[in-house]
Design a protein around this motif. Structure first.
Motif, PDB file in Angstrom:
ATOM      1  N   PRO A 128      -4.313  -2.083  -2.440  1.00  0.00           N
ATOM      2  CA  PRO A 128      -3.077  -2.860  -2.391  1.00  0.00           C
ATOM      3  C   PRO A 128      -3.355  -4.347  -2.188  1.00  0.00           C
ATOM      4  CG  PRO A 128      -3.397  -1.615  -0.361  1.00  0.00           C
ATOM      5  CD  PRO A 128      -4.456  -1.170  -1.316  1.00  0.00           C
TER       6      PRO A 128
ATOM      7  N   GLY B 144       0.833  -1.203   0.000  1.00  0.00           N
ATOM      8  CA  GLY B 144       0.000   0.000   0.000  1.00  0.00           C
ATOM      9  C   GLY B 144       0.866   1.251   0.000  1.00  0.00           C
ATOM     10  N   GLY B 145       0.270   2.336  -0.431  1.00  0.00           N
ATOM     11  CA  GLY B 145       0.916   3.640  -0.317  1.00  0.00           C
ATOM     12  C   GLY B 145       2.079   3.886  -1.262  1.00  0.00           C
ATOM     13  N   VAL B 146       2.215   3.054  -2.292  1.00  0.00           N
ATOM     14  CA  VAL B 146       3.353   3.237  -3.214  1.00  0.00           C
ATOM     15  C   VAL B 146       3.019   4.229  -4.337  1.00  0.00           C
ATOM     16  CG1 VAL B 146       4.381   0.969  -2.751  1.00  0.00           C
ATOM     17  CG2 VAL B 146       2.673   1.196  -4.573  1.00  0.00           C
ATOM     18  N   GLY B 147       1.753   4.641  -4.399  1.00  0.00           N
ATOM     19  CA  GLY B 147       1.390   5.666  -5.389  1.00  0.00           C
ATOM     20  C   GLY B 147       0.512   5.171  -6.525  1.00  0.00           C
ATOM     21  N   LYS B 148      -0.176   4.050  -6.322  1.00  0.00           N
ATOM     22  CA  LYS B 148      -1.067   3.529  -7.386  1.00  0.00           C
ATOM     23  C   LYS B 148      -2.104   4.553  -7.818  1.00  0.00           C
ATOM     24  CE  LYS B 148      -2.569   0.313  -4.787  1.00  0.00           C
ATOM     25  NZ  LYS B 148      -1.604   0.606  -3.759  1.00  0.00           N
ATOM     26  N   SER B 149      -2.777   5.144  -6.832  1.00  0.00           N
ATOM     27  CA  SER B 149      -3.875   6.059  -7.177  1.00  0.00           C
ATOM     28  C   SER B 149      -3.327   7.302  -7.869  1.00  0.00           C
ATOM     29  CB  SER B 149      -4.655   6.441  -5.920  1.00  0.00           C
ATOM     30  OG  SER B 149      -5.155   5.270  -5.315  1.00  0.00           O
ATOM     31  N   THR B 150      -2.228   7.819  -7.365  1.00  0.00           N
ATOM     32  CA  THR B 150      -1.594   8.987  -7.984  1.00  0.00           C
ATOM     33  C   THR B 150      -1.210   8.655  -9.425  1.00  0.00           C
ATOM     34  OG1 THR B 150      -0.675   9.513  -5.817  1.00  0.00           O
ATOM     35  CG2 THR B 150       0.357  10.590  -7.712  1.00  0.00           C
TER      36      THR B 150
ATOM     37  N   ASN C 216       7.773   4.099  -8.712  1.00  0.00           N
ATOM     38  CA  ASN C 216       7.426   5.435  -8.216  1.00  0.00           C
ATOM     39  C   ASN C 216       8.341   5.782  -7.048  1.00  0.00           C
ATOM     40  OD1 ASN C 216       5.958   7.842  -7.968  1.00  0.00           O
ATOM     41  ND2 ASN C 216       4.452   6.921  -6.586  1.00  0.00           N
TER      42      ASN C 216
ATOM     43  N   ARG D 249       2.482  15.158  -4.558  1.00  0.00           N
ATOM     44  CA  ARG D 249       1.487  15.007  -3.489  1.00  0.00           C
ATOM     45  C   ARG D 249       0.552  16.214  -3.428  1.00  0.00           C
ATOM     46  NH1 ARG D 249       0.436  17.569   0.683  1.00  0.00           N
ATOM     47  NH2 ARG D 249       2.530  18.421   0.982  1.00  0.00           N
TER      48      ARG D 249
ATOM     49  N   MET E 292      -8.110  13.210  -5.519  1.00  0.00           N
ATOM     50  CA  MET E 292      -6.991  13.434  -6.448  1.00  0.00           C
ATOM     51  C   MET E 292      -7.442  14.048  -7.770  1.00  0.00           C
ATOM     52  SD  MET E 292      -4.649  10.096  -5.781  1.00  0.00           S
ATOM     53  CE  MET E 292      -3.853   9.825  -4.192  1.00  0.00           C
TER      54      MET E 292
ATOM     55  N   PRO F  32      10.049  10.424 -10.159  1.00  0.00           N
ATOM     56  CA  PRO F  32      10.733  10.904  -8.952  1.00  0.00           C
ATOM     57  C   PRO F  32       9.765  11.218  -7.818  1.00  0.00           C
ATOM     58  CG  PRO F  32      10.696  12.619 -10.641  1.00  0.00           C
ATOM     59  CD  PRO F  32      10.105  11.388 -11.273  1.00  0.00           C
ATOM     60  N   LEU F  33      10.308  11.239  -6.635  1.00  0.00           N
ATOM     61  CA  LEU F  33       9.560  11.700  -5.460  1.00  0.00           C
ATOM     62  C   LEU F  33       9.660  13.224  -5.451  1.00  0.00           C
ATOM     63  CD1 LEU F  33       8.315  10.730  -2.659  1.00  0.00           C
ATOM     64  CD2 LEU F  33      10.594  11.039  -1.754  1.00  0.00           C
ATOM     65  N   HIS F  34       8.531  13.881  -5.458  1.00  0.00           N
ATOM     66  CA  HIS F  34       8.560  15.350  -5.459  1.00  0.00           C
ATOM     67  C   HIS F  34       7.349  15.843  -4.676  1.00  0.00           C
ATOM     68  CE1 HIS F  34       8.608  19.488  -6.657  1.00  0.00           C
ATOM     69  NE2 HIS F  34       9.787  19.307  -7.241  1.00  0.00           N
TER      70      HIS F  34
HETATM   71  N1  LIG Z   1       6.107  10.533  -6.815  1.00  0.00           N
HETATM   72  C1  LIG Z   1       5.568  11.022  -5.704  1.00  0.00           C
HETATM   73  N2  LIG Z   1       6.121  12.087  -5.075  1.00  0.00           N
HETATM   74  C2  LIG Z   1       5.569  12.591  -3.932  1.00  0.00           C
HETATM   75  N3  LIG Z   1       4.469  12.102  -3.338  1.00  0.00           N
HETATM   76  C3  LIG Z   1       3.871  11.043  -3.934  1.00  0.00           C
HETATM   77  C4  LIG Z   1       4.377  10.457  -5.142  1.00  0.00           C
HETATM   78  N4  LIG Z   1       3.552   9.420  -5.484  1.00  0.00           N
HETATM   79  C5  LIG Z   1       2.591   9.379  -4.540  1.00  0.00           C
HETATM   80  N5  LIG Z   1       2.783  10.335  -3.611  1.00  0.00           N
HETATM   81  C6  LIG Z   1       1.985  10.590  -2.403  1.00  0.00           C
HETATM   82  O1  LIG Z   1       2.082   9.423  -1.593  1.00  0.00           O
HETATM   83  C7  LIG Z   1       0.864   9.149  -0.946  1.00  0.00           C
HETATM   84  C8  LIG Z   1       0.396   7.745  -1.323  1.00  0.00           C
HETATM   85  O2  LIG Z   1       0.077   7.743  -2.717  1.00  0.00           O
HETATM   86  P1  LIG Z   1      -1.217   7.004  -3.272  1.00  0.00           P
HETATM   87  O3  LIG Z   1      -2.407   7.260  -2.408  1.00  0.00           O
HETATM   88  O4  LIG Z   1      -1.303   7.320  -4.704  1.00  0.00           O
HETATM   89  O5  LIG Z   1      -0.728   5.489  -3.068  1.00  0.00           O
HETATM   90  P2  LIG Z   1      -1.565   4.147  -3.214  1.00  0.00           P
HETATM   91  O6  LIG Z   1      -0.603   3.095  -3.614  1.00  0.00           O
HETATM   92  O7  LIG Z   1      -2.735   4.367  -4.075  1.00  0.00           O
HETATM   93  O8  LIG Z   1      -2.059   3.927  -1.733  1.00  0.00           O
HETATM   94  P3  LIG Z   1      -3.130   2.830  -1.220  1.00  0.00           P
HETATM   95  O9  LIG Z   1      -2.377   1.549  -1.186  1.00  0.00           O
HETATM   96  O10 LIG Z   1      -3.530   3.325   0.126  1.00  0.00           O
HETATM   97  O11 LIG Z   1      -4.256   2.802  -2.225  1.00  0.00           O
HETATM   98  C9  LIG Z   1      -0.100  10.239  -1.384  1.00  0.00           C
HETATM   99  O12 LIG Z   1      -0.106  11.250  -0.420  1.00  0.00           O
HETATM  100  C10 LIG Z   1       0.498  10.752  -2.674  1.00  0.00           C
HETATM  101  O13 LIG Z   1       0.188  12.117  -2.927  1.00  0.00           O
END
Ligand SMILES: Nc1ncnc2c1ncn2[C@@H]1O[C@H](COP(=O)(O)OP(=O)(O)OP(=O)(O)O)[C@@H](O)[C@H]1O
Ligand SMILES: [Mg+2]
Length: 358
Positions: free
Chosen positions: A214, A108-114, A266, A309, A145, A303-305
């Motif tokens: 996730p 979880g939280g790796v940025g899938k939704s983003t 990501n 977010r 988002m 990149p992480l930026h």
């Molecule tokens: N490349 C990035 N740089 C900075 N922040 C990021 C980046 N990608 C994602 N984030 C931030 O990280 C957090 C988690 O991202 P996100 O919700 O997209 O993950 P997820 O994999 O969908 O989480 P979940 O497993 O809970 O569904 C969010 O606050 C998002 O804005």
């Protein structure tokens, strides 16, 4: 002056760089007209998001200009998605949707939704018709988002998806109040996914992206049981734990016969805004190395930026709000690579032999 056949012969030497076959064999050339020294034809790409469009057009122009007597070449480029066939044919198809693509991860939280939000919008920016289904029933983040809170309307007994940034969108978060928890058992979850797939009027779509929660749980299973998922993209960070979980997700899709289209890394690295130094916070290159070791395409690194977010929190995806940044360019390039992989899988795979008549 050459005839349309001469023009087709010339175009028959042009290869699609991804599909490794010539454009004529692939059925990508239509409407060849020769009028004196003037030649016109249509190139039918397999996706509007084709990153090689300019290259293909230039190759066509070069090939046709070598035909004696040709003075002027007019190329019209359009796209027409091809729909893969469900090999089991026991799942209900989504009539207007060419390709259903799952965006998953192990962790979880790796940025899938983003990533899902940005890929969907980036694909739509190329002219493709795109839908985005928030498969995260318990924790839908996509309404925020994408900056949408409108209740979906109904028409002729169907739920109409909400329009946002050029895409069609549906989420449990549009149906429940903000802050309200969805507490459901497995069968209800199954019903929700079914409803989101089959009771929503998705219309004509080239791509329906599904942002998954996730892991390897009920939603993944429900989705794959209820419609034909053409492929999955796996999002991971470079960290060892995320990669280990991504490998499990890849194995799950493999078991369920969903091809993995590639791996997206990501939060790959961070460029310090004050000193410009590159920091590899979660490690480096591990997503790509693992993808290649597993024989999977690597679709790209983001990149992480902080602005990724912030744009997500503000409901304006990065590819819209800051397209000229390294992270937005990375997301746009990944959308193109994903489209390429889908075309290769659909068109490039050997076609099944036609059923014999008896
Ligand atoms: N490349 C990035 N740089 C900075 N922040 C990021 C980046 N990608 C994602 N984030 C931030 O990280 C957090 C988690 O991202 P996100 O919700 O997209 O993950 P997820 O994999 O969908 O989480 P979940 O497993 O809970 O569904 C969010 O606050 C998002 O804005
Ligand atoms: Mg999510």
């Amino acid at each position: 002056m050459g005839t349309p056949d001469d023009i087709l012969m010339a175009l028959g030497t042009v290869q699609d760089p991804d599909l490794h076959r010539d454009l004529v064999t692939l059925g990508m050339i239509e409407d060849v007209v020769v009028d004196g020294g003037r030649v016109s034809f249509t190139v039918v790409l397999t996706t509007a998001a084709c990153p090689l469009k300019a290259e293909i057009e230039a190759d066509c122009r070069a090939a046709v200009s070598a035909v004696p007597g040709v003075q002027d070449i007019a190329i019209r480029t359009i796209s027409r998605m091809r729909k893969p066939k469900d090999p089991t044919a026991d799942r209900k198809a989504l009539p207007g949707v060419a390709q259903v693509i799952a965006i998953g991860s192990g962790k979880g939280g790796v940025g899938k939704s983003t990533v899902s939000a940005n890929l969907a919008v980036a694909l739509a920016q190329t002219g493709a018709k795109v839908g985005l289904l928030d498969g995260d029933i318990y924790g839908p983040n996509l309404p925020r988002m994408l900056g949408v809170r409108r209740q979906p309307s109904q028409r002729d007994g169907k739920i109409m998806p909400v329009e946002a940034w050029g895409i069609h969108f549906m989420s449990m978060g549009l149906l429940v109040d903000q802050g309200e928890a969805v507490v459901w058992r497995g069968p209800m979850l199954h019903g929700a996914i079914k409803s989101f797939l089959h009771d929503v009027d998705w219309g004509e779509l080239d791509y329906l992206l599904v942002d998954l929660p996730p892991g390897t749980g009920d939603v993944q299973l429900s989705l794959i049981q209820q419609t034909f998922v053409a492929g999955a993209a796996i999002v991971t960070t470079p960290s060892t734990v995320a990669i280990e979980d991504a490998v499990k997700a890849i194995a799950m899709f493999g078991k369920l016969n969903v091809p993995v289209l590639g791996v997206i890394e990501n939060m790959s690295y961070f460029i310090c805004p004050s000193c410009n130094a590159r920091h590899e916070i979660f490690g480096s290159g591990t997503g790509e190395a693992r993808a290649l070791a597993m024989g999977l395409p690597f679709l790209g690194a983001i990149p992480l930026h902080p602005d990724v977010r912030i744009t997500g929190d503000e409901g304006r995806p990065a590819v819209i709000s800051s397209p000229d940044t390294e992270y937005a360019r990375a997301l746009t390039a990944i959308a193109g690579h994903l489209a390429q992989r889908i075309s290769i899988q659909t068109v490039g795979a050997p076609q099944p032999a036609p059923a014999s008549q008896s």
